[in-house]
Design an enzyme around this catalytic site. Sequence first.
Site, PDB file in Angstrom:
ATOM      1  N   TYR A 148      32.861  38.227  23.232  1.00 53.18           N
ATOM      2  CA  TYR A 148      34.374  38.127  23.190  1.00 53.18           C
ATOM      3  C   TYR A 148      34.878  37.175  24.423  1.00 53.18           C
ATOM      4  CZ  TYR A 148      39.215  39.409  22.823  1.00 53.18           C
ATOM      5  OH  TYR A 148      40.522  39.290  22.770  1.00 53.18           O
ATOM      6  N   ASP A 243      31.664  33.625  31.324  1.00 51.66           N
ATOM      7  CA  ASP A 243      32.778  34.216  31.175  1.00 51.66           C
ATOM      8  C   ASP A 243      32.450  35.751  32.108  1.00 51.66           C
ATOM      9  OD1 ASP A 243      34.728  36.131  30.580  1.00 51.66           O
ATOM     10  OD2 ASP A 243      34.863  35.582  28.346  1.00 51.66           O
ATOM     11  N   LYS A 271      40.724  40.686  34.800  1.00 52.60           N
ATOM     12  CA  LYS A 271      40.682  41.959  35.076  1.00 52.60           C
ATOM     13  C   LYS A 271      40.658  42.315  36.560  1.00 52.60           C
ATOM     14  CE  LYS A 271      39.192  42.988  30.432  1.00 52.60           C
ATOM     15  NZ  LYS A 271      38.196  42.148  29.156  1.00 52.60           N
TER      16      LYS A 271
HETATM   17  C1  LIG Z   1      38.878  41.019  28.225  1.00 51.82           C
HETATM   18  C2  LIG Z   1      37.989  39.988  28.229  1.00 51.82           C
HETATM   19  C3  LIG Z   1      38.546  38.733  28.007  1.00 51.82           C
HETATM   20  C4  LIG Z   1      40.208  38.258  27.514  1.00 51.82           C
HETATM   21  O1  LIG Z   1      40.846  38.708  28.760  1.00 51.82           O
HETATM   22  P1  LIG Z   1      42.391  39.158  28.442  1.00 51.82           P
HETATM   23  O2  LIG Z   1      42.858  39.194  29.928  1.00 51.82           O
HETATM   24  O3  LIG Z   1      42.429  40.198  27.636  1.00 51.82           O
HETATM   25  O4  LIG Z   1      42.946  37.913  27.741  1.00 51.82           O
HETATM   26  C5  LIG Z   1      37.819  37.396  27.974  1.00 51.82           C
HETATM   27  N1  LIG Z   1      36.369  37.536  28.286  1.00 51.82           N
HETATM   28  C6  LIG Z   1      35.931  38.799  28.501  1.00 51.82           C
HETATM   29  C7  LIG Z   1      34.362  38.784  28.530  1.00 51.82           C
HETATM   30  C8  LIG Z   1      36.698  39.886  28.482  1.00 51.82           C
HETATM   31  O5  LIG Z   1      36.227  41.184  28.551  1.00 51.82           O
END
Ligand SMILES: *Cc1c(COP(=O)(O)O)cnc(C)c1O
Length: 434
Positions: A148, A243, A271
């Site tokens: 994701y 990511d 995060k």
């Molecule tokens: C949470 C997450 C996102 C998206 O971040 P948001 O701040 O919710 O838009 C993208 N990549 C990974 C791996 C994530 O866990």
Amino acid sequence: MAEPIRPERSGQLFERALRSIPGGVNSPVRAFRSVGGTPRFIAKGSGAYLWDVDGRRYLDFVGSWGPLILGHARPEILAALERVMADGTSFGAPTEAEVVLAETILAAFPGMDQVRLVNSGTEATMSAIRLARAHTGRSLLVKFAGCYHGHSDSLLVKAGSGAATLGVPDSLGVTAAVSGQTLILPFNDGEALAEAFAARGGEIAAVIVEPFPGNMGLVLPHPGYLEELRRLTAASGAALIFDEVITGFRVAYGGVQTLYGIEPDLTCLGKIIGGGLPVGAYGGKRELMALLAPEGPVYQAGTLSGNPLAVAAGLTTLRLLQELQPYPELAQRTAAFAAELRALFERAGIPATVNQAESLFTVFFNPGPVVDYESASRSDRERYARFFHAMLERGFYFSPGQFETCFLSTAHGSADLEQALSAVRDALPELGGR
Ligand SMILES: *Cc1c(COP(=O)(O)O)cnc(C)c1O
């Protein structure tokens, strides 16, 4: 599934929320759809604990989905927010603290020359892909099933997290023209990777990957897999995008790339770097980052980007992480907890796999191994839902979905974890254990 105690105020608030907010929530997993029951409305958090509006306390294994590595309401972060807030909340003009946060991030990632702050992980991945496409002049994007990367159109193809939980890996509203530019491969499959590069290597603008996928539940890369990804992307001229929105300052100060000594071309963060406030960032090699407006022709902007409150919370979090160096102890504590969970399920005759890395873990009700989206999908989700509710009733808040990761924080003490293990032991008969 059994949910004997009706959370009264949460139930009332959820009914109200359903009238004014789609599904009653501002992000789908919060609605408990995949585990059933009524989502708890949270009144406050402190350290490793949450309290709901009905006054019930929970040991929190979600930690706002990753940012809260130092626990809830960490005093140093609250103090930093108060200090900064007194001088105003947003200026739409540069500030010194943004520069310091950028420098702090760059110091943690050896392969990163420059970084741009945005407001979410979604913005970070979306912008990194735009940059990679501009740099290569190619359009094809490779992503892995179950990973994701936020909810922008080209990435909502076989996404994990809420999308996988809801069983709608492809969102309506994403046009075929857009999803046709995203090639999906199974994670951890070196052959599929080699074939894709052999067939279409010259068209691939970028490969985006969660180096430790956390959105199909936690899955770990096979030895050599990330290295192979680096080799193939470099050979074909495609950008490798890590990511590390979850992993960036979670698995090590400097993410998976620091653990493995791999330098991606671009890295996405979020995060933890916002310390619980909305934030994201993407950074990488100078030749790519120099393409960004106002220096270059790739546009990306944000009214609240580099927001003083988010920057203060993030910077305080990173400073504390440097100071405390909590990683070895967090890893040891989580590994021991995961081992105890495995032993409990095994003794009870419940087929389970507990994947764990550093302070991340996921319980799959599946004999395993769980190494990709396919094997994660074979988990007994009905049993996961029973596990979730059995624990929630006992005051332990695990991820309300099979395809999510659980998180420990520095505030989770050994007594807390002992209590969680006793609760699991107590709940085993409800899970069909002997
Ligand atoms: C949470 C997450 C996102 C998206 O971040 P948001 O701040 O919710 O838009 C993208 N990549 C990974 C791996 C994530 O866990």
